[in-house]
Scaffold this motif. Structure first.
Motif, PDB file in Angstrom:
ATOM      1  N   PRO A 131      -3.384 -64.185   6.663  1.00 60.24           N
ATOM      2  CA  PRO A 131      -2.554 -63.368   7.532  1.00 60.24           C
ATOM      3  C   PRO A 131      -2.191 -64.100   8.827  1.00 60.24           C
ATOM      4  N   HIS A 132      -1.034 -63.735   9.368  1.00 60.14           N
ATOM      5  CA  HIS A 132      -0.577 -64.303  10.640  1.00 60.14           C
ATOM      6  C   HIS A 132      -0.070 -63.174  11.526  1.00 60.14           C
ATOM      7  N   ALA A 133      -0.566 -63.121  12.760  1.00 59.65           N
ATOM      8  CA  ALA A 133      -0.196 -62.050  13.681  1.00 59.65           C
ATOM      9  C   ALA A 133       0.492 -62.594  14.917  1.00 59.65           C
ATOM     10  N   ASP A 134       1.440 -61.815  15.410  1.00 60.93           N
ATOM     11  CA  ASP A 134       2.073 -62.056  16.704  1.00 60.93           C
ATOM     12  C   ASP A 134       1.727 -60.842  17.553  1.00 60.93           C
ATOM     13  N   GLN A 144       2.816 -57.625  15.287  1.00 60.88           N
ATOM     14  CA  GLN A 144       3.623 -57.903  14.102  1.00 60.88           C
ATOM     15  C   GLN A 144       2.757 -58.787  13.221  1.00 60.88           C
ATOM     16  N   LEU A 145       2.525 -58.347  11.995  1.00 64.31           N
ATOM     17  CA  LEU A 145       1.554 -58.991  11.127  1.00 64.31           C
ATOM     18  C   LEU A 145       2.169 -59.309   9.780  1.00 64.31           C
ATOM     19  N   VAL A 188      -3.500 -51.894   5.543  1.00 64.52           N
ATOM     20  CA  VAL A 188      -3.587 -52.959   6.553  1.00 64.52           C
ATOM     21  C   VAL A 188      -3.254 -52.385   7.929  1.00 64.52           C
ATOM     22  N   ARG A 189      -2.152 -51.654   8.032  1.00 67.40           N
ATOM     23  CA  ARG A 189      -1.724 -51.076   9.308  1.00 67.40           C
ATOM     24  C   ARG A 189      -2.812 -50.188   9.902  1.00 67.40           C
ATOM     25  N   HIS A 241      -1.453 -49.978  19.631  1.00 65.70           N
ATOM     26  CA  HIS A 241      -0.724 -48.754  19.319  1.00 65.70           C
ATOM     27  C   HIS A 241       0.334 -48.926  18.243  1.00 65.70           C
ATOM     28  N   THR A 242       0.815 -50.135  17.997  1.00 65.01           N
ATOM     29  CA  THR A 242       1.822 -50.365  16.970  1.00 65.01           C
ATOM     30  C   THR A 242       1.426 -51.582  16.148  1.00 65.01           C
ATOM     31  N   VAL A 243       1.430 -51.435  14.815  1.00 70.63           N
ATOM     32  CA  VAL A 243       1.178 -52.546  13.901  1.00 70.63           C
ATOM     33  C   VAL A 243       2.280 -52.524  12.846  1.00 70.63           C
ATOM     34  N   ASP A 244       3.173 -53.502  12.904  1.00 65.70           N
ATOM     35  CA  ASP A 244       4.224 -53.656  11.899  1.00 65.70           C
ATOM     36  C   ASP A 244       3.741 -54.682  10.882  1.00 65.70           C
ATOM     37  N   VAL A 245       3.736 -54.301   9.605  1.00 67.22           N
ATOM     38  CA  VAL A 245       3.199 -55.167   8.548  1.00 67.22           C
ATOM     39  C   VAL A 245       4.336 -55.637   7.652  1.00 67.22           C
ATOM     40  N   GLU A 246       4.373 -56.949   7.435  1.00 72.25           N
ATOM     41  CA  GLU A 246       5.312 -57.564   6.490  1.00 72.25           C
ATOM     42  C   GLU A 246       4.482 -58.224   5.394  1.00 72.25           C
TER      43      GLU A 246
END
Length: 126
Positions: A56-59, A70-71, A88-89, A105-110
Motif C-alpha cells: 500500500p501507498h498513502a498520501d 489518499q491510499l 480498508v477505509r 476523518h477522510t480515507v479515499d481508497v484506490e
C-alpha cells in the motif's frame, strides 16, 4: 470555582507538554494498517518506496490534528473489490486515529492492481 479548574488545567497542560505527530509517521501507520486488512497484498521493489510505486501507498495531508488520506492498495484475487475497499477505509480510519491520536476523518481508497492470492496458487493441482 470554574475559573480555578480552568487555570489548573492550563497549568497541567503546560507542564505535561505537547505531542506532535509528523505526517510521515501517520503515513507509515496508515500503510501498515492497510497491509493487515484481509484481501490486501503488498508489493514492493527496490525503488518502489522512492517512486511511491509500492503498495500500500498513502498520501497524507495534515491540518492541525486532523488528516485526510489518499491510499492505493493492491487486492488479492478472487475478492469483492468494493468490500475490500470499504474494509480498508473503515479499518484505516479507526486504527490510524487510535494509534496516532490524529483525527483521520477522510480515507479515499484506490485499488490499483489485483494479484492472485499466494495461497490459491499453492492449492492448484497440476
Amino acid at each position: 470555582m470554574a475559573e480555578a479548574a480552568a487555570a489548573t488545567r492550563t497549568e497541567q497542560d503546560r507542564v505535561a507538554g505537547t505531542l506532535t505527530v509528523a505526517h510521515k509517521v501517520v503515513r507509515k501507520v496508515v500503510e501498515e494498517t492497510a497491509r493487515q486488512v484481509p484481501g490486501v497484498t503488498s508489493r514492493s521493489g527496490a525503488l518502489d518506496s522512492l517512486r511511491g510505486a509500492g503498495s500500500p501507498h498513502a498520501d497524507v495531508r495534515m491540518t492541525g490534528r486532523s488528516a485526510t488520506v489518499q491510499l492505493s492498495v493492491d487486492a488479492t484475487w478472487p475478492c469483492a473489490l468494493a468490500d475490500v475497499a470499504a474494509e480498508v477505509r473503515d479499518t484505516v480510519r479507526a486504527e490510524a486515529s487510535r494509534l496516532t491520536g490524529v483525527d483521520v476523518h477522510t480515507v479515499d481508497v484506490e485499488i490499483r492492481a489485483v494479484a492472485p492470492d499466494a495461497d490459491a496458487r499453492e492449492r492448484r493441482v497440476s
